[in-house]
Write a protein that holds these residues in place. Structure first.
Motif, PDB file in Angstrom:
ATOM      1  N   ARG A  26       1.197  -4.048   4.412  1.00  0.00           N
ATOM      2  CA  ARG A  26       0.252  -4.171   5.524  1.00  0.00           C
ATOM      3  C   ARG A  26      -0.050  -5.629   5.833  1.00  0.00           C
TER       4      ARG A  26
ATOM      5  N   ASP B 255       0.847  -1.185   0.000  1.00  0.00           N
ATOM      6  CA  ASP B 255       0.000   0.000   0.000  1.00  0.00           C
ATOM      7  C   ASP B 255       0.885   1.238   0.000  1.00  0.00           C
ATOM      8  N   ASN B 256       1.147   1.794  -1.172  1.00  0.00           N
ATOM      9  CA  ASN B 256       1.913   3.027  -1.296  1.00  0.00           C
ATOM     10  C   ASN B 256       3.252   2.963  -0.556  1.00  0.00           C
TER      11      ASN B 256
END
Length: 292
Positions: free
Chosen positions: A149, A144-145
């Protein structure tokens, strides 16, 4: 040999020597402590720094030793207990894809900025980031960017998010904090916490700047050799009369001295599986050693 070639040769030798000195893991080197430049204080300023290269050397372990949880060997127990103070994932009994992905034998230093949701751990590692993220993906992590996660149901809070770059890895509970730390947006540790850790110059050290109480700040060193440790306290009106003597739950106070507002206490501990670092960031309190 011409004067120009001789000058160039000398300059080259000096450059090599300077590079070797900067990268030294010997006492006085910056290995581990430079990780504090990437971190930011969270709440009560607290930091723990472990130079794993020095820890392995002091314990007589191989240079690539990566821990042996459950071992009965004293040196290996000591290694694990010290690592756990800076790298919380190491002490949890819960399964963690991050712990499986990271080869601790290739980690040279670890630092954290305390506990809590905004706290993070930074590891200096020779392991390729792609190797780690591939293992995380196999363990259910998603990207995620720039941050990986944990999957739903993750119970190891300190491993909920992972980021990193060339030569380092960041783990923590909050993805945004992990991301900003990995991008180098931290303020870095300055002031008393950094000053005390630098003064101790130990294989493993921790420090805290208290917002209130009779002790303004405290730092602890695990010197390893001879089962020795040090506690350094900043106390207005410091007095050796307030230093507790004798045995304090597996620790023995050896000496104490006062220089202005600074109290320095040396300790010996009897059990391999414990570390003086527990007095900062652990379940112990420096008031066990210095009575307010």
């Amino acid at each position: 040999m011409s004067m120009r070639r001789r000058t160039m040769l000398v300059a080259g030798v000096l450059a090599v020597l300077a590079t070797a000195a900067c990268g030294s893991d010997e006492p006085g080197g910056k290995a581990g402590r430079d990780l504090l430049d990437r971190l930011s204080p969270v709440g009560t300023p607290t930091a723990t720094v472990v130079d794993l290269a020095r820890v392995r050397k002091e314990l007589g372990l191989p240079a690539d030793f990566g821990g042996a949880t459950g071992s009965r060997e004293a040196a290996q127990q000591r290694f694990d207990s010290i690592v756990a103070m800076a790298y919380p994932i190491w002490s949890t009994p819960l399964k963690s894809a991050v712990r499986d992905a990271v080869d601790l034998g290739r980690v040279s230093a670890v630092a954290n900025n305390g506990v809590g949701r905004q706290a993070v751990t930074v590891l200096a590692t020779g392991q390729k980031l792609g190797e780690i993220t591939a293992a995380l993906k196999a363990g259910g992590y998603t990207e995620d960017n720039g941050v990986w996660r944990a999957p739903a149901g993750n119970r190891v809070t300190a491993a909920a998010a992972v980021g990193g770059g060339d030569g380092f890895l960041v783990t923590g509970a909050d993805a945004a904090t992990v991301r900003s730390t990995a991008r180098g947006e931290g303020t870095g540790f300055k002031g008393r916490v950094r000053e005390l850790i630098d003064q101790l110059d130990a294989p493993a050290a921790a420090a805290v700047d208290y917002p209130s109480g009779c002790v303004d700040a405290a730092a602890v060193a695990d010197d390893i050799a001879g089962q020795k440790g040090r506690i350094m306290l900043i106390v207005p009106g410091a007095s050796t009369d307030r230093v507790r003597t004798g045995e304090i739950q597996s620790f023995t106070v050896d000496t104490s001295k006062v220089e202005g507002d600074k109290v320095t206490v040396t300790l010996t501990h009897a059990r391999a599986e414990i570390t003086p670092l527990q007095f900062v960031g652990g379940e112990r309190s420096v008031t066990e050693v210095y009575g307010c």
